[in-house]
Design a protein around this motif. Structure first.
Motif, mmCIF file in Angstrom:
data_model
loop_
_atom_site.group_PDB
_atom_site.id
_atom_site.type_symbol
_atom_site.label_atom_id
_atom_site.label_comp_id
_atom_site.label_asym_id
_atom_site.label_seq_id
_atom_site.Cartn_x
_atom_site.Cartn_y
_atom_site.Cartn_z
ATOM 1 N N MET A 1 0.847 -1.175 0.000
ATOM 2 C CA MET A 1 0.000 0.000 0.000
ATOM 3 C C MET A 1 0.888 1.232 0.000
ATOM 4 O O MET A 1 1.734 1.401 0.864
ATOM 5 C CB MET A 1 -0.910 -0.054 1.228
ATOM 6 N N SER A 2 0.665 2.112 -0.959
ATOM 7 C CA SER A 2 1.437 3.337 -1.080
ATOM 8 C C SER A 2 0.789 4.432 -0.224
ATOM 9 O O SER A 2 -0.416 4.624 -0.261
ATOM 10 C CB SER A 2 1.462 3.772 -2.551
ATOM 11 N N THR A 3 1.611 5.119 0.574
ATOM 12 C CA THR A 3 1.089 6.202 1.396
ATOM 13 C C THR A 3 1.770 7.511 1.025
ATOM 14 O O THR A 3 2.912 7.526 0.556
ATOM 15 C CB THR A 3 1.307 5.930 2.899
ATOM 16 N N LEU A 4 1.039 8.578 1.245
ATOM 17 C CA LEU A 4 1.534 9.919 0.980
ATOM 18 C C LEU A 4 1.300 10.757 2.229
ATOM 19 O O LEU A 4 0.234 10.660 2.841
ATOM 20 C CB LEU A 4 0.771 10.559 -0.187
ATOM 21 N N ASP A 5 2.289 11.592 2.574
ATOM 22 C CA ASP A 5 2.016 12.481 3.698
ATOM 23 C C ASP A 5 1.256 13.701 3.185
ATOM 24 O O ASP A 5 1.139 13.933 1.978
ATOM 25 C CB ASP A 5 3.280 12.828 4.492
ATOM 26 N N ILE A 6 0.736 14.479 4.100
ATOM 27 C CA ILE A 6 -0.144 15.598 3.736
ATOM 28 C C ILE A 6 0.548 16.606 2.822
ATOM 29 O O ILE A 6 -0.079 17.163 1.918
ATOM 30 C CB ILE A 6 -0.721 16.274 5.007
ATOM 31 N N THR A 7 1.855 16.782 3.006
ATOM 32 C CA THR A 7 2.597 17.714 2.153
ATOM 33 C C THR A 7 2.622 17.222 0.711
ATOM 34 O O THR A 7 2.421 17.996 -0.228
ATOM 35 C CB THR A 7 4.034 17.904 2.680
ATOM 36 N N GLU A 8 2.846 15.929 0.531
ATOM 37 C CA GLU A 8 2.880 15.343 -0.811
ATOM 38 C C GLU A 8 1.497 15.375 -1.463
ATOM 39 O O GLU A 8 1.362 15.662 -2.654
ATOM 40 C CB GLU A 8 3.413 13.905 -0.751
ATOM 41 N N VAL A 9 0.468 15.099 -0.673
ATOM 42 C CA VAL A 9 -0.904 15.169 -1.204
ATOM 43 C C VAL A 9 -1.208 16.592 -1.650
ATOM 44 O O VAL A 9 -1.755 16.810 -2.738
ATOM 45 C CB VAL A 9 -1.933 14.679 -0.161
ATOM 46 N N ALA A 10 -0.841 17.570 -0.832
ATOM 47 C CA ALA A 10 -1.074 18.976 -1.179
ATOM 48 C C ALA A 10 -0.316 19.342 -2.454
ATOM 49 O O ALA A 10 -0.865 20.004 -3.344
ATOM 50 C CB ALA A 10 -0.658 19.875 -0.020
ATOM 51 N N ARG A 11 0.923 18.911 -2.559
ATOM 52 C CA ARG A 11 1.730 19.221 -3.744
ATOM 53 C C ARG A 11 1.142 18.593 -4.998
ATOM 54 O O ARG A 11 0.982 19.251 -6.018
ATOM 55 C CB ARG A 11 3.171 18.749 -3.547
ATOM 56 N N ARG A 12 0.794 17.327 -4.919
ATOM 57 C CA ARG A 12 0.276 16.623 -6.096
ATOM 58 C C ARG A 12 -1.116 17.066 -6.513
ATOM 59 O O ARG A 12 -1.447 17.072 -7.698
ATOM 60 C CB ARG A 12 0.248 15.117 -5.842
ATOM 61 N N SER A 13 -1.942 17.404 -5.537
ATOM 62 C CA SER A 13 -3.340 17.738 -5.848
ATOM 63 C C SER A 13 -3.566 19.225 -6.061
ATOM 64 O O SER A 13 -4.565 19.616 -6.667
ATOM 65 C CB SER A 13 -4.247 17.265 -4.711
ATOM 66 N N VAL B 1 -4.255 21.095 -3.642
ATOM 67 C CA VAL B 1 -5.181 21.444 -2.568
ATOM 68 C C VAL B 1 -4.354 21.775 -1.328
ATOM 69 O O VAL B 1 -3.544 20.953 -0.889
ATOM 70 C CB VAL B 1 -6.148 20.269 -2.265
ATOM 71 N N PRO B 2 -4.526 22.960 -0.752
ATOM 72 C CA PRO B 2 -3.739 23.323 0.425
ATOM 73 C C PRO B 2 -3.956 22.349 1.590
ATOM 74 O O PRO B 2 -5.042 21.779 1.745
ATOM 75 C CB PRO B 2 -4.254 24.711 0.794
ATOM 76 N N ALA B 3 -2.928 22.198 2.404
ATOM 77 C CA ALA B 3 -3.007 21.294 3.560
ATOM 78 C C ALA B 3 -4.169 21.677 4.472
ATOM 79 O O ALA B 3 -4.854 20.797 5.020
ATOM 80 C CB ALA B 3 -1.688 21.290 4.321
ATOM 81 N N LEU C 1 -9.921 13.420 -4.125
ATOM 82 C CA LEU C 1 -9.818 14.874 -4.264
ATOM 83 C C LEU C 1 -10.247 15.324 -5.660
ATOM 84 O O LEU C 1 -10.835 16.393 -5.821
ATOM 85 C CB LEU C 1 -8.402 15.344 -3.944
ATOM 86 N N GLY C 2 -9.969 14.505 -6.659
ATOM 87 C CA GLY C 2 -10.443 14.806 -8.014
ATOM 88 C C GLY C 2 -11.957 14.825 -8.076
ATOM 89 O O GLY C 2 -12.560 15.717 -8.688
ATOM 90 N N LEU C 3 -12.585 13.854 -7.419
ATOM 91 C CA LEU C 3 -14.046 13.802 -7.393
ATOM 92 C C LEU C 3 -14.612 14.997 -6.628
ATOM 93 O O LEU C 3 -15.605 15.604 -7.043
ATOM 94 C CB LEU C 3 -14.528 12.494 -6.767
ATOM 95 N N ILE C 4 -13.966 15.360 -5.537
ATOM 96 C CA ILE C 4 -14.407 16.535 -4.779
ATOM 97 C C ILE C 4 -14.298 17.784 -5.648
ATOM 98 O O ILE C 4 -15.230 18.596 -5.708
ATOM 99 C CB ILE C 4 -13.591 16.688 -3.475
#
Length: 150
Positions: free
Chosen positions: A1-13, A15-17, A49-52
């Motif tokens: 299972m691949s995990t991302l921390d909130i900083t990586e999610v924010a960068r990729r999406s 969407v601000p943290a 996040l894409g769906l949101i």
């Protein structure tokens, strides 16, 4: 299972943290733990996040968007809800098109004054009528002012 921390999610999406934390608080996304002080998410959070984002762009409220997810976070979209939103968007497009046409007429109207233009005066009456109806119903928005000129 691949995990991302909130900083990586924010960068990729994009969407601000702070928004990610808000979405988590609203139950739209869920973290799976922490690495130090940073929340961790499964990689599929990017799809969520894409769906949101799509839902927000389509005019759905966050509460409506929350209904688009199953308890496990996977998309579970009610087709009737999509059809109803499409109908609402069609109404809004018609209202905005009428408003655009009315404004274009007002911009090129040959009458010496807008108040001397019968078409513009009908436009004003329709707008006033819509605003009065909205006030009577206690609405904050005067969407009824977007009526076409009869």
């Amino acid at each position: 299972m691949s995990t991302l921390d909130i900083t990586e999610v924010a960068r990729r999406s994009g969407v601000p943290a702070s928004t990610l934390r808000f979405y988590e608080k609203k139950g739209l996304i869920a973290s799976i733990g922490r690495r130090g002080l940073r929340r961790l998410f499964e990689a599929n959070v990017l799809e969520q996040l894409g769906l949101i984002a799509l839902g927000r762009a389509s005019g759905f409220s966050l509460n409506e968007i929350a209904l688009m997810f199953a308890p496990d976070g996977r998309p579970h979209i009610d087709r009737q809800m999509l059809a109803a939103k499409a109908e609402e968007l069609d109404r809004t497009i018609r209202e905005l098109s009428a408003m655009r046409n009315n404004l274009r007429h007002a911009a090129v109207c040959p009458a010496p004054s807008h108040m001397e233009c019968p078409t513009f005066r009908r436009f004003l009456r329709a707008a006033a009528s819509g605003a009065n109806e909205a006030r009577k119903k206690g609405l904050r928005s005067y969407r009824g002012t977007r009526r076409a000129i009869p």
